[in-house]
Design a protein around this motif. Sequence first.
Motif, PDB file in Angstrom:
ATOM      1  N   TRP A 137       0.832  -1.206   0.000  1.00 19.43           N
ATOM      2  CA  TRP A 137       0.000   0.000   0.000  1.00 19.43           C
ATOM      3  C   TRP A 137       0.864   1.253   0.000  1.00 19.43           C
ATOM      4  CZ3 TRP A 137      -0.781   4.365   2.909  1.00 19.43           C
ATOM      5  CH2 TRP A 137      -1.945   5.099   2.632  1.00 19.43           C
ATOM      6  N   ALA A 138       1.942   1.267   0.798  1.00 20.55           N
ATOM      7  CA  ALA A 138       2.817   2.435   0.863  1.00 20.55           C
ATOM      8  C   ALA A 138       3.487   2.700  -0.479  1.00 20.55           C
ATOM      9  CB  ALA A 138       3.873   2.248   1.956  1.00 20.55           C
ATOM     10  N   VAL A 139       3.909   1.655  -1.165  1.00 20.03           N
ATOM     11  CA  VAL A 139       4.536   1.831  -2.482  1.00 20.03           C
ATOM     12  C   VAL A 139       3.547   2.411  -3.478  1.00 20.03           C
ATOM     13  CG1 VAL A 139       5.518   0.582  -4.445  1.00 20.03           C
ATOM     14  CG2 VAL A 139       6.288   0.052  -2.123  1.00 20.03           C
ATOM     15  N   ARG A 140       2.313   1.975  -3.410  1.00 21.50           N
ATOM     16  CA  ARG A 140       1.304   2.437  -4.370  1.00 21.50           C
ATOM     17  C   ARG A 140       0.625   3.734  -3.951  1.00 21.50           C
ATOM     18  NH1 ARG A 140      -1.520  -3.457  -5.707  1.00 21.50           N
ATOM     19  NH2 ARG A 140       0.386  -4.443  -6.510  1.00 21.50           N
ATOM     20  N   ASN A 141       0.838   4.153  -2.706  1.00 25.14           N
ATOM     21  CA  ASN A 141       0.259   5.409  -2.209  1.00 25.14           C
ATOM     22  C   ASN A 141       1.369   6.237  -1.561  1.00 25.14           C
ATOM     23  OD1 ASN A 141      -3.019   5.027  -2.265  1.00 25.14           O
ATOM     24  ND2 ASN A 141      -1.978   3.085  -1.849  1.00 25.14           N
ATOM     25  N   PRO A 142       2.282   6.767  -2.351  1.00 27.48           N
ATOM     26  CA  PRO A 142       3.442   7.470  -1.788  1.00 27.48           C
ATOM     27  C   PRO A 142       3.098   8.779  -1.105  1.00 27.48           C
ATOM     28  CG  PRO A 142       3.385   7.704  -4.166  1.00 27.48           C
ATOM     29  CD  PRO A 142       2.323   6.720  -3.819  1.00 27.48           C
ATOM     30  N   THR A 143       1.935   9.350  -1.433  1.00 23.86           N
ATOM     31  CA  THR A 143       1.531  10.620  -0.841  1.00 23.86           C
ATOM     32  C   THR A 143       0.326  10.415   0.064  1.00 23.86           C
ATOM     33  OG1 THR A 143       2.296  11.795  -2.820  1.00 23.86           O
ATOM     34  CG2 THR A 143       0.822  12.986  -1.324  1.00 23.86           C
ATOM     35  N   LEU A 144       0.459  10.820   1.309  1.00 27.87           N
ATOM     36  CA  LEU A 144      -0.647  10.671   2.251  1.00 27.87           C
ATOM     37  C   LEU A 144      -1.740  11.699   1.982  1.00 27.87           C
ATOM     38  CD1 LEU A 144       1.356  10.015   5.557  1.00 27.87           C
ATOM     39  CD2 LEU A 144       0.190   8.340   4.105  1.00 27.87           C
ATOM     40  N   PRO A 145      -3.013  11.392   2.233  1.00 28.69           N
ATOM     41  CA  PRO A 145      -3.477  10.175   2.922  1.00 28.69           C
ATOM     42  C   PRO A 145      -3.619   8.972   1.999  1.00 28.69           C
ATOM     43  CG  PRO A 145      -5.353  11.560   2.443  1.00 28.69           C
ATOM     44  CD  PRO A 145      -4.132  12.333   1.980  1.00 28.69           C
ATOM     45  N   GLY A 146      -3.416   9.149   0.686  1.00 27.85           N
ATOM     46  CA  GLY A 146      -3.580   8.031  -0.224  1.00 27.85           C
ATOM     47  C   GLY A 146      -4.996   7.481  -0.184  1.00 27.85           C
ATOM     48  N   ASP A 147      -5.150   6.284  -0.678  1.00 27.36           N
ATOM     49  CA  ASP A 147      -6.464   5.641  -0.623  1.00 27.36           C
ATOM     50  C   ASP A 147      -6.598   4.958   0.727  1.00 27.36           C
ATOM     51  OD1 ASP A 147      -8.855   4.373  -1.007  1.00 27.36           O
ATOM     52  OD2 ASP A 147      -8.334   3.462  -2.928  1.00 27.36           O
ATOM     53  N   TRP A 148      -6.892   5.749   1.764  1.00 25.84           N
ATOM     54  CA  TRP A 148      -6.927   5.216   3.121  1.00 25.84           C
ATOM     55  C   TRP A 148      -8.041   4.204   3.327  1.00 25.84           C
ATOM     56  CZ3 TRP A 148     -11.310   5.989   5.988  1.00 25.84           C
ATOM     57  CH2 TRP A 148     -12.177   6.996   5.565  1.00 25.84           C
ATOM     58  N   ARG A 149      -9.117   4.299   2.546  1.00 26.46           N
ATOM     59  CA  ARG A 149     -10.196   3.308   2.667  1.00 26.46           C
ATOM     60  C   ARG A 149      -9.714   1.929   2.260  1.00 26.46           C
ATOM     61  NH1 ARG A 149     -12.690   7.895   0.677  1.00 26.46           N
ATOM     62  NH2 ARG A 149     -14.434   8.703   1.922  1.00 26.46           N
ATOM     63  N   ASP A 150      -8.864   1.893   1.251  1.00 26.90           N
ATOM     64  CA  ASP A 150      -8.284   0.622   0.815  1.00 26.90           C
ATOM     65  C   ASP A 150      -7.435   0.025   1.932  1.00 26.90           C
ATOM     66  OD1 ASP A 150      -7.271  -1.487  -0.800  1.00 26.90           O
ATOM     67  OD2 ASP A 150      -5.510  -0.259  -1.270  1.00 26.90           O
ATOM     68  N   LEU A 151      -6.616   0.843   2.571  1.00 28.16           N
ATOM     69  CA  LEU A 151      -5.762   0.364   3.654  1.00 28.16           C
ATOM     70  C   LEU A 151      -6.589  -0.146   4.826  1.00 28.16           C
ATOM     71  CD1 LEU A 151      -2.948   0.018   4.867  1.00 28.16           C
ATOM     72  CD2 LEU A 151      -3.095   2.386   5.685  1.00 28.16           C
ATOM     73  N   VAL A 152      -7.581   0.628   5.242  1.00 25.00           N
ATOM     74  CA  VAL A 152      -8.425   0.216   6.363  1.00 25.00           C
ATOM     75  C   VAL A 152      -9.174  -1.074   6.031  1.00 25.00           C
ATOM     76  CG1 VAL A 152     -10.446   0.830   7.747  1.00 25.00           C
ATOM     77  CG2 VAL A 152      -8.671   2.540   7.297  1.00 25.00           C
ATOM     78  N   GLY A 153      -9.694  -1.166   4.811  1.00 25.61           N
ATOM     79  CA  GLY A 153     -10.418  -2.357   4.400  1.00 25.61           C
ATOM     80  C   GLY A 153      -9.560  -3.604   4.461  1.00 25.61           C
ATOM     81  N   HIS A 154      -8.309  -3.506   3.977  1.00 23.99           N
ATOM     82  CA  HIS A 154      -7.432  -4.667   4.004  1.00 23.99           C
ATOM     83  C   HIS A 154      -6.974  -5.016   5.415  1.00 23.99           C
ATOM     84  CE1 HIS A 154      -7.257  -4.459  -0.360  1.00 23.99           C
ATOM     85  NE2 HIS A 154      -6.644  -5.628  -0.337  1.00 23.99           N
ATOM     86  N   LEU A 155      -6.698  -4.014   6.233  1.00 25.30           N
ATOM     87  CA  LEU A 155      -6.246  -4.292   7.596  1.00 25.30           C
ATOM     88  C   LEU A 155      -7.352  -4.883   8.457  1.00 25.30           C
ATOM     89  CD1 LEU A 155      -4.027  -1.164   8.338  1.00 25.30           C
ATOM     90  CD2 LEU A 155      -3.281  -3.475   7.707  1.00 25.30           C
ATOM     91  N   THR A 156      -8.595  -4.629   8.115  1.00 26.22           N
ATOM     92  CA  THR A 156      -9.729  -5.166   8.885  1.00 26.22           C
ATOM     93  C   THR A 156     -10.412  -6.332   8.181  1.00 26.22           C
ATOM     94  OG1 THR A 156     -11.222  -3.540   7.874  1.00 26.22           O
ATOM     95  CG2 THR A 156     -10.169  -2.937   9.966  1.00 26.22           C
TER      96      THR A 156
END
Length: 421
Positions: A137-156
């Motif tokens: 996710w960090a590699v594909r979203n180098p600038t914050l906040p990036g697609d934070w919904r994608d990150l939250v969805g995968h972590l949960t």
Amino acid sequence: MSALTATRPTGTSDAAAPAPAASRGRALELQGYRGLAALSTVVFHVWQEYYTYDAHGAHPPVDSPWLGALISLEVIDLFFVMSAYLLTLSYARAAIDGNGNGNGGGNGGSIRTGKDFLFRRAIRILPLYFLAVLVVWAVRNPTLPGDWRDLVGHLTFTHIFDQERIFYTLGPTWSLSLEIAFYLALIALGPLAVRVCRGLATRRARVAVCASGCAALFVLPVVWISVAHYVVGVPHTNWPVYFGPQARFGGFAAGMALAVLLVALGDRGRLSARATVPLSVAALAGLYALSYLSDPENFAHTYYHPIAAVLWFTLLYATLHVRPREQVRWHGLLRARWVTSVGLVSYSLYIWHEPVMLQLIKSGLVPTSQAGFPIAALIVIVIAVAVGTASYWLVEYPASLLGKARDGKGVARDFYPDPTR
């Protein structure tokens, strides 16, 4: 049809029968299945990348539809059936023959508490999974906040309910969300089954209750799929409808039924090597025919996964319920060192192979023409297996030592029942 297609991945006696030997008696064969299935998954996703997303158009990179059906055969239901079989064995023994205490899930003759079971599943799955999600996710979203919904969805593990992001970051891990749902269902339903069966006087009645429960868990997703497709008219590309646990639990139900069947049979009715071969061939032929006939919106496609689960059930039955001293010749492939070695690292391979594939394509290190598919598949396999092996020894295996430390005897008794193990 692929899990990722069309979506870009960013009657028995009442006398108690002896319980079957622990699955470690056929452990190598099961690990061999994992290895072959993991390699098949890698080739499948390379095929999918070249077929669905190739700039030259949606033309299969292999001209023969017969070979194409073999390459594109999905094996995810095999992982579901194996996982459910291994994890349900202790519950089935406790419910049918009174072995164990009925408090939790695990492998072998004893049953762990639900808390301990979830802890051991967590240390098997989460360290590597969270690491991979964060890195990719960090590699594909180098600038914050990036697609934070994608990150939250995968972590949960809730990305399976997100139509847009279900295949983002780590595309294949939608199936891991189903595994988590199965773990939660198992620690709720397993002890309940044990308590219900304790009030039944005969073994036959206990077997019937367990088998009926498995049948209901298999039928309900089939009903869901039928209503969604033929009554409501939901298109097959509505991923949360057809990929969620309400639609895909049939694979786990088949594995649970396999555990119940083998505990119910005990040592009775074990197959000879001569009987095993035609049954195995029939199951494999059915799986191949299902892949060949499957086409969007037809019957084979709509009910692909319930049918596949039954066929994998049959194949595993023919592998596991064999007379102890009978040697099935083709099982030599499943026990081969190179296959079982891949099976050992298959979870890491499952986690990393898609990012590896996409990075190789992006870097121009594999041929991108459809004619280059065989070479590309070979390169991806070699590098992904190497990465998966390193990941196993550097991340996955050290994390598993926590389970040994928690076990009073220092022994990791679980037999790798993860989705890709």
